[in-house]
Design a protein around this motif. Structure first.
Motif, mmCIF file in Angstrom:
data_model
loop_
_atom_site.group_PDB
_atom_site.id
_atom_site.type_symbol
_atom_site.label_atom_id
_atom_site.label_comp_id
_atom_site.label_asym_id
_atom_site.label_seq_id
_atom_site.Cartn_x
_atom_site.Cartn_y
_atom_site.Cartn_z
ATOM 1 N N LEU A 72 82.365 -22.997 -28.099
ATOM 2 C CA LEU A 72 81.023 -22.417 -28.079
ATOM 3 C C LEU A 72 79.973 -23.462 -28.429
ATOM 4 O O LEU A 72 78.915 -23.529 -27.782
ATOM 5 N N ALA A 73 80.244 -24.290 -29.433
ATOM 6 C CA ALA A 73 79.293 -25.341 -29.813
ATOM 7 C C ALA A 73 79.106 -26.345 -28.688
ATOM 8 O O ALA A 73 77.981 -26.800 -28.417
ATOM 9 N N PRO A 93 72.277 -26.649 -31.749
ATOM 10 C CA PRO A 93 73.140 -25.463 -31.581
ATOM 11 C C PRO A 93 74.260 -25.398 -32.611
ATOM 12 O O PRO A 93 74.584 -24.323 -33.119
ATOM 13 N N SER A 94 74.864 -26.546 -32.929
ATOM 14 C CA SER A 94 75.964 -26.574 -33.902
ATOM 15 C C SER A 94 75.497 -26.134 -35.272
ATOM 16 O O SER A 94 76.225 -25.456 -36.007
ATOM 17 N N PHE A 98 76.906 -22.895 -37.092
ATOM 18 C CA PHE A 98 77.556 -23.066 -38.395
ATOM 19 C C PHE A 98 76.997 -22.074 -39.412
ATOM 20 O O PHE A 98 77.751 -21.473 -40.180
ATOM 21 N N PHE A 99 75.679 -21.920 -39.430
ATOM 22 C CA PHE A 99 75.058 -20.965 -40.349
ATOM 23 C C PHE A 99 75.541 -19.547 -40.063
ATOM 24 O O PHE A 99 75.835 -18.775 -40.984
ATOM 25 N N LEU A 200 71.260 -16.911 -28.763
ATOM 26 C CA LEU A 200 71.904 -18.140 -28.293
ATOM 27 C C LEU A 200 71.595 -18.409 -26.824
ATOM 28 O O LEU A 200 71.336 -19.557 -26.435
ATOM 29 N N TYR A 201 71.624 -17.357 -26.040
ATOM 30 C CA TYR A 201 71.392 -17.530 -24.604
ATOM 31 C C TYR A 201 69.981 -18.036 -24.321
ATOM 32 O O TYR A 201 69.792 -19.035 -23.627
ATOM 33 N N PHE A 202 68.989 -17.341 -24.840
ATOM 34 C CA PHE A 202 67.612 -17.726 -24.542
ATOM 35 C C PHE A 202 67.191 -19.012 -25.238
ATOM 36 O O PHE A 202 66.320 -19.730 -24.744
ATOM 37 N N THR A 203 67.813 -19.331 -26.359
ATOM 38 C CA THR A 203 67.430 -20.528 -27.106
ATOM 39 C C THR A 203 68.092 -21.791 -26.586
ATOM 40 O O THR A 203 67.458 -22.848 -26.505
#
Length: 216
Positions: A72-73, A93-94, A98-99, A200-203
């Motif tokens: 995913l990362a 993204p990582s 992670f958060f 995640l998708y839009f960012t």
């Protein structure tokens, strides 16, 4: 290997491998969570999309979640590299992933404890970790398609993220003793998971989306 059961009426969830051996030390016990054959790993990934209706057995390990995190990362970083310069998010993204992977199990553990659930923190980490495969398939399909109308993303989200979130919620639900708390806890978990994949998708995957500050 210790088998733990959580029963509500006639329904039971059996966690396999959550406590490998009490005789092992801390490091050896952690390592034992990563020992899994490729065939078993593939089966557990496929099972992460299936609701626990026929099989009530939930395997606990860390290899599947770690692999999901890496894939995913990598996908998010690759997608982020193709965003237009003005739409690049200020955090990697990582870092965001992670958060999320650090805080989500803590949130779920607190919520399940409020419902007097006996599910352990290790079991939650593995369960939520395998739930990441719903994100993996959703975002990979969305990245390959690169549709400007986002239809394929939402379809993939319903199929893959929806099925993995449903499995997580059903397993958590049957471990909670207080009926009133079940709907509340599972609703919060489902909403957070679905909103996160949209974020995640839009960012990081959508090539042109960017956050705009609202001027007062």
């Amino acid at each position: 290997m210790v088998i733990k059961k959580s029963r509500i009426k006639d329904h039971s969830i059996v966690f396999l491998g959550s406590h490998p051996s009490k005789k092992k030390g801390g490091i050896k016990e952690i390592i034992s969570h990563f020992i899994i054959s490729p065939g078993d790993l593939l089966k557990r990934i496929l099972h992460s999309f299936l609701p626990p209706f026929r099989s009530y057995y939930v395997h606990i390990d860390f290899m599947g979640p770690v692999l999901a995190f890496v894939i995913l990362a990598t996908t998010l970083s690759y997608g982020h590299a193709y965003k237009i310069t003005s739409a690049v998010y200020h955090r990697s993204p990582s870092e965001i992933l992670f958060f999320y992977c650090s805080l989500m199990p803590v949130l779920c553990y607190i919520l399940t404890r409020l419902g007097q659930s006996k599910i352990s923190f290790v079991q939650l980490i593995s369960l939520l970790g395998y739930g990441l495969y719903g994100y993996v398939f959703t975002l990979i399909i969305s990245f390959i398609s690169d549709e400007t109308n986002n239809i394929l993303f939402f379809m993939a989200m319903i199929i893959f993220t929806g099925s993995s979130v449903l499995r997580v919620c059903l397993i958590v639900l049957v471990t909670i003793k207080i009926p009133v708390v079940r709907l509340l806890v599972c609703s919060i978990i489902a909403i957070v998971q679905v909103l996160f994949v949209v974020f995640l998708y839009f960012t990081f995957v959508h090539s042109s989306f960017k956050f705009v500050k609202i001027k007062k």
